[in-house]
Design an enzyme around this catalytic site. Structure first.
Site, PDB file in Angstrom:
ATOM      1  N   ASP A  53       0.879  -1.098   0.133  1.00 23.39           N
ATOM      2  CA  ASP A  53      -0.110   0.074   0.076  1.00 23.39           C
ATOM      3  C   ASP A  53       0.794   1.481  -0.045  1.00 23.39           C
ATOM      4  O   ASP A  53       1.582   1.726   1.097  1.00 23.39           O
ATOM      5  CB  ASP A  53      -0.794  -0.182   1.150  1.00 23.39           C
ATOM      6  CG  ASP A  53      -1.587   1.253   1.532  1.00 23.39           C
ATOM      7  OD1 ASP A  53      -1.656   2.243   0.589  1.00 23.39           O
ATOM      8  OD2 ASP A  53      -2.344   1.364   2.439  1.00 23.39           O
ATOM      9  N   TYR A 143      -9.016  14.452 -10.373  1.00 22.99           N
ATOM     10  CA  TYR A 143      -8.176  13.584 -10.753  1.00 22.99           C
ATOM     11  C   TYR A 143      -6.895  14.895 -11.532  1.00 22.99           C
ATOM     12  O   TYR A 143      -5.977  14.763 -11.409  1.00 22.99           O
ATOM     13  CB  TYR A 143      -8.564  12.820 -11.990  1.00 22.99           C
ATOM     14  CG  TYR A 143      -7.276  11.821 -12.846  1.00 22.99           C
ATOM     15  CD1 TYR A 143      -6.416  10.988 -12.150  1.00 22.99           C
ATOM     16  CD2 TYR A 143      -7.288  12.192 -14.163  1.00 22.99           C
ATOM     17  CE1 TYR A 143      -5.557  10.450 -12.955  1.00 22.99           C
ATOM     18  CE2 TYR A 143      -6.209  11.323 -14.879  1.00 22.99           C
ATOM     19  CZ  TYR A 143      -5.251  10.544 -14.505  1.00 22.99           C
ATOM     20  OH  TYR A 143      -4.459   9.955 -14.874  1.00 22.99           O
ATOM     21  N   ILE A 173      -4.494   5.649 -22.927  1.00 24.02           N
ATOM     22  CA  ILE A 173      -3.456   4.681 -23.588  1.00 24.02           C
ATOM     23  C   ILE A 173      -4.238   3.286 -23.851  1.00 24.02           C
ATOM     24  O   ILE A 173      -5.278   2.763 -23.116  1.00 24.02           O
ATOM     25  CB  ILE A 173      -2.498   4.193 -22.184  1.00 24.02           C
ATOM     26  CG1 ILE A 173      -1.812   5.381 -21.757  1.00 24.02           C
ATOM     27  CG2 ILE A 173      -1.486   2.968 -22.738  1.00 24.02           C
ATOM     28  CD1 ILE A 173      -0.614   5.897 -22.650  1.00 24.02           C
TER      29      ILE A 173
HETATM   30  C1  AKB Z   1      -8.136   8.838 -17.983  1.00 27.44           C
HETATM   31  O1  AKB Z   1      -9.006   8.797 -18.892  1.00 27.44           O
HETATM   32  O2  AKB Z   1      -8.532   9.161 -16.886  1.00 27.44           O
HETATM   33  C2  AKB Z   1      -6.878   8.451 -18.093  1.00 27.44           C
HETATM   34  C3  AKB Z   1      -6.047   9.749 -18.491  1.00 27.44           C
HETATM   35  C4  AKB Z   1      -6.112  10.416 -19.685  1.00 27.44           C
HETATM   36  O3  AKB Z   1      -5.196  10.157 -17.758  1.00 27.44           O
HETATM   37  N1  AKB Z   1      -6.619   7.560 -19.155  1.00 27.44           N
END
Ligand code: AKB
Length: 314
Positions: A53, A143, A173
Site C-alpha cells: 500500500d 484527477y 493508453i
Molecule cells: C483517464 O481517462 O482518466 C486517463 C488519463 C487520460 O489520464 N486515461
C-alpha cells in the site's frame, strides 16, 4: 551499481506491461512488482511481487530496504471518472503515495523516480488543439487537480532538494493485456472487447469527442526512454502525443476488419470530462529534449489490438 527497480501499481494497465518490459531489459530479479492487489499471472510469476500500500510510508520503506531499490516507478493512481465519484480517496491515493516516494528520494534512500501525469492537467480554458507544453491550465476534475498539484510538487522537490524525478503527461493508453479502469479514455479499449465479443459497442462519449491517444508500446517506450535519458531540461512533466481520434473514427477503422460492427452512443458524465481536455497535444519539447517519437498510427493500432485480443478472449 546494479539498478534495482520498484514498480508501484504493477497490476494496473501500464504497470503490468512496464514490469514485463523492464524485466526483459534488466533481468527478472532486478524488477520488483508491487500493488495493493494481485495482478497478471506473468507479472506475479516471472519475478518478485509484493503486496504494497503506497500510502503507507512504512510499508514502502520495508520493500525499498528489502530489495535495495534504486529507482521507483509510481504507477498507482485513481483515474478521472472514478475520482469524480470518490474525490477524497482519489486525492489521498494520488498525493500521499507521491509524497511518500518523493520523501524517500529526498532522504536519498532512492536515486530516481518516475511519476505519471496526464492530459487531465489541462482544462476548459486550455487551447484544445495542439495543446502546448506551457499554457493555461485550469483542470476541472479531481484527477486533473491532483495531477497538476503533483507536477508542481515534483518540480519543487527537484528545485529544492535535487530529487531526480521524471514525468510524462499520458494521453489515453490503449492495450489488450490489462484493462484500464475508471478513466474517460477507457472506451477506446472497451470498444475492442465489444467488437470481438458482440460485434457492437455502446459508447459513453459522443461520436465526435476527439481525444489524444497512444498505443501501449509507445507509452512504455516513452517512459523508459525518459528514465534512461542522461540530460534534459524539464522536470515538471512532458507533453507526449501520438494520435488523436474520435469514437466515430475508431469505429470506422474497426469496421474495416469487422464489417458488421455496430456502434451506438449514449453519452454520460464522462462526456463533460472529455470536453474539458485537449483534442490533440503539441509535444515538440519532448521530441527536441529527449528524442521522443511515436510509432503506432490508428490503422496499425486497431490491427494489433484486434489480433492481440482475439487470442486473449478465445
Ligand atoms: C483517464 O481517462 O482518466 C486517463 C488519463 C487520460 O489520464 N486515461
Amino acid at each position: 551499481m546494479q539498478k534495482k527497480v520498484l514498480i508501484i501499481g504493477a497490476s494496473g494497465q501500464i504497470g503490468t506491461e512496464l514490469t514485463l518490459k523492464l524485466r526483459q531489459q534488466l533481468g527478472n530479479d532486478n524488477i520488483v512488482a508491487s500493488d495493493i492487489r494481485n495482478g497478471n499471472y506473468e507479472v506475479m510469476q516471472s519475478g518478485p511481487f509484493e503486496i504494497l500500500d503506497a500510502t503507507s510510508k512504512e510499508d514502502l520503506l520495508r520493500v525499498v530496504e528489502k530489495y535495495h531499490i534504486t529507482e521507483v516507478y509510481l504507477m498507482a493512481a485513481m483515474l478521472s471518472a472514478i475520482a469524480e465519484k470518490k474525490p477524497k480517496s482519489a486525492w489521498d491515493l494520488n498525493m500521499v503515495s507521491l509524497f511518500n516516494v518523493l520523501d524517500l528520494a529526498k532522504e536519498q534512500r532512492i536515486k530516481k523516480v518516475f511519476w505519471p501525469s496526464s492530459i487531465a492537467v489541462f482544462g476548459p480554458l486550455s487551447p484544445k488543439k495542439e495543446t502546448p507544453q506551457d499554457t493555461i491550465m485550469n483542470p476541472s476534475t479531481v484527477y486533473g487537480i491532483s495531477k497538476l498539484a503533483g507536477e508542481h510538487w515534483c518540480n519543487y522537490y527537484h528545485e529544492k532538494f535535487g530529487v531526480d524525478i521524471r514525468s510524462i503527461r499520458y494521453p489515453g493508453i490503449i492495450s489488450y493485456k490489462t484493462n484500464p479502469g475508471g478513466g474517460t479514455t477507457d472506451y477506446a479499449v472497451e470498444i475492442f472487447h465489444g467488437a470481438l465479443k458482440y460485434k457492437k459497442y455502446k459508447c459513453f462519449l459522443k461520436e465526435d469527442a476527439y481525444l489524444p491517444m497512444m498505443y501501449m508500446s509507445d507509452a512504455i517506450k516513452a517512459t523508459i526512454g525518459l528514465m534512461n535519458h542522461e540530460k534534459f531540461n524539464h522536470y515538471t512533466s512532458y507533453n507526449i502525443g501520438a494520435i488523436s481520434f474520435s469514437p466515430k473514427e475508431i469505429a470506422q477503422e474497426i469496421s474495416k476488419h469487422i464489417p458488421d460492427f455496430e456502434m451506438s452512443y449514449t453519452p454520460d458524465s464522462r462526456q463533460a470530462i472529455a470536453e474539458s481536455w485537449p483534442q490533440s497535444i503539441n509535444d515538440l519539447r519532448a521530441r527536441e529534449d529527449w528524442g521522443w517519437q511515436h510509432q503506432y498510427e490508428l490503422p496499425e493500432l486497431v490491427k494489433t489490438m484486434l489480433q492481440g485480443l482475439h487470442y486473449t478472449i478465445k
